[in-house]
Motif scaffolding. Sequence first.
Motif, PDB file in Angstrom:
ATOM      1  N   THR A 128     -10.665  -6.669   5.531  1.00  0.00           N
ATOM      2  CA  THR A 128     -11.074  -6.682   4.119  1.00  0.00           C
ATOM      3  C   THR A 128     -10.650  -5.401   3.406  1.00  0.00           C
ATOM      4  OG1 THR A 128     -13.238  -6.037   4.945  1.00  0.00           O
ATOM      5  CG2 THR A 128     -12.999  -8.305   4.260  1.00  0.00           C
ATOM      6  N   THR A 129     -10.870  -4.252   4.062  1.00  0.00           N
ATOM      7  CA  THR A 129     -10.454  -2.989   3.434  1.00  0.00           C
ATOM      8  C   THR A 129      -8.937  -2.976   3.231  1.00  0.00           C
ATOM      9  OG1 THR A 129     -12.294  -1.809   4.440  1.00  0.00           O
ATOM     10  CG2 THR A 129     -10.433  -0.478   3.705  1.00  0.00           C
ATOM     11  N   PHE A 130      -8.239  -3.388   4.265  1.00  0.00           N
ATOM     12  CA  PHE A 130      -6.773  -3.447   4.217  1.00  0.00           C
ATOM     13  C   PHE A 130      -6.287  -4.328   3.061  1.00  0.00           C
ATOM     14  CE2 PHE A 130      -3.368  -6.286   6.248  1.00  0.00           C
ATOM     15  CZ  PHE A 130      -2.302  -5.551   5.745  1.00  0.00           C
TER      16      PHE A 130
ATOM     17  N   ALA B 128      -9.140   5.405  10.061  1.00  0.00           N
ATOM     18  CA  ALA B 128      -9.294   4.463  11.169  1.00  0.00           C
ATOM     19  C   ALA B 128      -9.363   5.200  12.497  1.00  0.00           C
ATOM     20  CB  ALA B 128      -8.121   3.485  11.180  1.00  0.00           C
TER      21      ALA B 128
ATOM     22  N   ILE C 149       0.851  -1.195   0.000  1.00  0.00           N
ATOM     23  CA  ILE C 149       0.000   0.000   0.000  1.00  0.00           C
ATOM     24  C   ILE C 149       0.888   1.247   0.000  1.00  0.00           C
ATOM     25  CG2 ILE C 149      -1.755   1.275   1.314  1.00  0.00           C
ATOM     26  CD1 ILE C 149      -2.740  -1.437   2.388  1.00  0.00           C
TER      27      ILE C 149
ATOM     28  N   LEU D  85      -5.641   5.724   5.178  1.00  0.00           N
ATOM     29  CA  LEU D  85      -6.322   4.610   5.864  1.00  0.00           C
ATOM     30  C   LEU D  85      -6.237   4.771   7.376  1.00  0.00           C
ATOM     31  CD1 LEU D  85      -5.306   1.301   4.029  1.00  0.00           C
ATOM     32  CD2 LEU D  85      -7.623   1.934   4.680  1.00  0.00           C
TER      33      LEU D  85
ATOM     34  N   GLY E  43      -9.777   0.036  13.650  1.00  0.00           N
ATOM     35  CA  GLY E  43     -10.477   0.934  12.727  1.00  0.00           C
ATOM     36  C   GLY E  43     -10.269   0.610  11.257  1.00  0.00           C
ATOM     37  N   VAL E  44      -9.302  -0.271  10.933  1.00  0.00           N
ATOM     38  CA  VAL E  44      -9.127  -0.694   9.539  1.00  0.00           C
ATOM     39  C   VAL E  44      -9.519  -2.163   9.473  1.00  0.00           C
ATOM     40  CG1 VAL E  44      -7.527  -1.036   7.625  1.00  0.00           C
ATOM     41  CG2 VAL E  44      -7.223   0.919   9.151  1.00  0.00           C
ATOM     42  N   SER E  45     -10.553  -2.475   8.712  1.00  0.00           N
ATOM     43  CA  SER E  45     -10.963  -3.878   8.644  1.00  0.00           C
ATOM     44  C   SER E  45      -9.977  -4.656   7.787  1.00  0.00           C
ATOM     45  CB  SER E  45     -12.367  -3.994   8.072  1.00  0.00           C
ATOM     46  OG  SER E  45     -12.336  -3.737   6.682  1.00  0.00           O
TER      47      SER E  45
ATOM     48  N   VAL F 296     -14.630  -1.891   1.940  1.00  0.00           N
ATOM     49  CA  VAL F 296     -15.496  -2.972   1.478  1.00  0.00           C
ATOM     50  C   VAL F 296     -16.363  -3.532   2.594  1.00  0.00           C
ATOM     51  CG1 VAL F 296     -14.125  -3.746  -0.472  1.00  0.00           C
ATOM     52  CG2 VAL F 296     -13.608  -4.632   1.779  1.00  0.00           C
ATOM     53  N   ASP F 297     -16.298  -2.897   3.741  1.00  0.00           N
ATOM     54  CA  ASP F 297     -16.987  -3.453   4.909  1.00  0.00           C
ATOM     55  C   ASP F 297     -18.470  -3.739   4.667  1.00  0.00           C
ATOM     56  OD1 ASP F 297     -14.963  -2.297   7.441  1.00  0.00           O
ATOM     57  OD2 ASP F 297     -14.732  -1.784   5.351  1.00  0.00           O
TER      58      ASP F 297
ATOM     59  N   ASP G  24     -12.737   6.671  12.804  1.00  0.00           N
ATOM     60  CA  ASP G  24     -13.811   5.679  12.725  1.00  0.00           C
ATOM     61  C   ASP G  24     -14.492   5.457  14.075  1.00  0.00           C
ATOM     62  OD1 ASP G  24     -15.162   3.483  11.176  1.00  0.00           O
ATOM     63  OD2 ASP G  24     -14.253   2.304  12.780  1.00  0.00           O
TER      64      ASP G  24
ATOM     65  N   ASP H 215     -11.379   3.015  -0.610  1.00  0.00           N
ATOM     66  CA  ASP H 215     -12.585   2.307  -0.976  1.00  0.00           C
ATOM     67  C   ASP H 215     -12.809   1.176   0.033  1.00  0.00           C
ATOM     68  OD1 ASP H 215     -14.622   1.104  -2.338  1.00  0.00           O
ATOM     69  OD2 ASP H 215     -13.331   0.195  -3.856  1.00  0.00           O
TER      70      ASP H 215
ATOM     71  N   LYS I  10     -13.537  -9.934   8.686  1.00  0.00           N
ATOM     72  CA  LYS I  10     -14.257  -8.662   8.769  1.00  0.00           C
ATOM     73  C   LYS I  10     -13.679  -7.742   9.829  1.00  0.00           C
ATOM     74  CE  LYS I  10     -18.664 -10.004   9.175  1.00  0.00           C
ATOM     75  NZ  LYS I  10     -20.141  -9.992   9.210  1.00  0.00           N
TER      76      LYS I  10
ATOM     77  N   VAL J 280      -7.862  -5.165  11.625  1.00  0.00           N
ATOM     78  CA  VAL J 280      -6.628  -5.918  11.405  1.00  0.00           C
ATOM     79  C   VAL J 280      -5.976  -6.319  12.735  1.00  0.00           C
ATOM     80  CG1 VAL J 280      -4.320  -5.871  10.363  1.00  0.00           C
ATOM     81  CG2 VAL J 280      -6.234  -4.696   9.228  1.00  0.00           C
TER      82      VAL J 280
END
Lengths: 460, 250
Positions: B96-98, A417, A405, A413, B92-94, A454-455, A420, A452, B139, B142
Amino acid sequence: MAAIATLKDLYETLSPGLPGAGAAGLDRLRADGYARFLSDGVPTPKVEGWKYTNLRDLAGVSLAPAQTTAANTDIELPSVAPGKTHRLVFVDGVFNAALSAVGTLPRGVTLDSLRDLIESSPATAAEVLERFPAPKADTGLRVGPNPGRGQSGGLVGLNGAFLAEGAVLTVGEGVTLAQPVEIVFVAAAADGTWHPRLLIDVAAGAEVTVAEHHVARGGGATFANIVSGVRVAEGATLRHAKFQEEAETALHLASVTATVAASATYETFILTTGGRLARTDVQVRLEGSGASTRVSGAYGVDGSRHADFTSLIDHVSPNCTSREVVKGVIDGRGKAVFQGKIIVRPDAQKTDGHQLNRALLLSDTAEIDAKPELEIYADDVKCSHGATAGELDEEALFYLRARGIPADTARALLIAAFLDEVAGEIGDAALRAYATARIQDRIGRLTGITVDAVDAAVEE
Amino acid sequence: MLEIKNLHATVDGKEILKGINLTINPGEVHAIMGPNGSGKSTLSYVLSGRDGYEVTEGSVTFQGKDLLAMEAEERAAEGVFLAFQYPVEIPGVSNTTFLKTALNAVRKHKGLPELDAMQFLKLIRAKAKALNMNDDMIKRAVNVGFSGGEKKRNDILQMAMLEPSFAILDETDSGLDIDALKLVADGVNSLRSAERSMLVITHYQRLLSYIVPDHVHVLAYGKIVRSGGKELALELEAKGYAEFGSPEAA
């Protein structure tokens, strides 16, 4: 102060033309406001509650309210649920009937522009206005050398002196409003000043969601001085979100005073991403046993902009709970202020009060002034507060980059987070989703990166 | 695949790597063993491009390219993968998103089309299932609330998704009980192929019973002091590292 001398002329010129002028109740409210402004003035850093936020920029701004609204109805309006809300719209501070869409309200619910209400019945309007508590200058029990701490009286007075525009929502006993109410302030002019009054009265057992938007659509160096009064009666629930997304040159000062009765709930979320200077002052009084409140806020400032989140949660009665989470991101030479006070009065046994504020500093010149305060006079309580200021976690940044990334995306990100958690404080799913999207949008503009997520898709 | 020549590196001005030479061919699994403080983790960070590790001498060539000239994310996109000794928690970062962000960044670098949410979810579910990870784990934020074993499995899931050509496993066995170790080792072994090379860094022989290496090297005080076949690991287990001297002697 030059502004006050000018204001005298403005007040004397404008007041005879304001709606309801000559009606005793309204004349008195306006005269009281004007007198209060004269006695208290614009707050200066000498007042403790304004130590970290300097309103010197107000010196160059006309304090007189705009009197006309744009004829243009081709304005894109923000909405938490497009087409599915009861909406009042104000353009440059003036009620705009053409853009508003109140729709069909259930029995027992009223939603009016304050100007309309005054014009149809000045006496009723004055009565409604007086039902709401004014923000208190004295925000504690402690009598100290500076009893005027926290006072915003001058600004509230200024708002009262020109009382005309605003919104009044009343929700009758036991009514649940299925669709949210939206109050939208659009800045369309290059400059301009408005002093709206927002009044929300939720009767016993009723339930309503209110979204308040402040956006710029061409607007620039505007000045909004908003005073809100909120009453949540026994067993009622009010979810109140405010999205402050004005132009980066705007000034925004807001004062919210809420009273919460027994077993009632007041949830408020405040997003602050616009304005060269934006301050929201929230005072919540938990007046009845079992009342609860959630106060949460997210802010983002960069450039040399300034955001101030000041709150007072006053536990008056026993068995009340309060939870406050405020987080913000500061970049460039941006500055943020967090002042959060919890008072637990002698009768407020079994209080459960928590407060957390965290700031993420993205540059060496970013600044946060945080002042959490607990003032506790009861002995059987659970109270906590925490404050942190820090940078992005280098370990996490490397972990993301080690997976391919790019560094700027990784930063975006991690910023998302960080914020969030605050969006997670919002109980209502639609409000939460909207808040998350607005936060993402702001981070996108800050970093140039759109992440983007995807949750949502995983849920299917 | 990977050629390390006379690699010297310092951390905070202190020389940790003092001339490493190592060549890894496609499909080979090399193990690096050594006492604490020998430079094992430094080597993994230097290869993966972490800030704060300065290369003072030598070169690393990866698939004909100068690896040391690349940023960390570029190395990952080129096919270098580091399985962390301590995978980082990112509230805070899932997952899947990661992983979708990572996978699409890597795919973009390779000139492949990006995956949409549906394609991505189908892929991650299939890979997660093989590692005995449920939907809830993919889900969640991380590594947040993951046990030691779950964190390591999550790292291996990332490896399975990103399909690197060269993977560094840094003390992958640390903090794992025997069942977790087997599960992780199975995951790693299923990713072994003729095109994929691995560098397994470990203090103990235990891991190498499950991930059997082609070559074993002993790293002591910044240098590779001995190399051999997989039997070298057993010998080290029996004798310890004492014969390779102390930091002063190096």
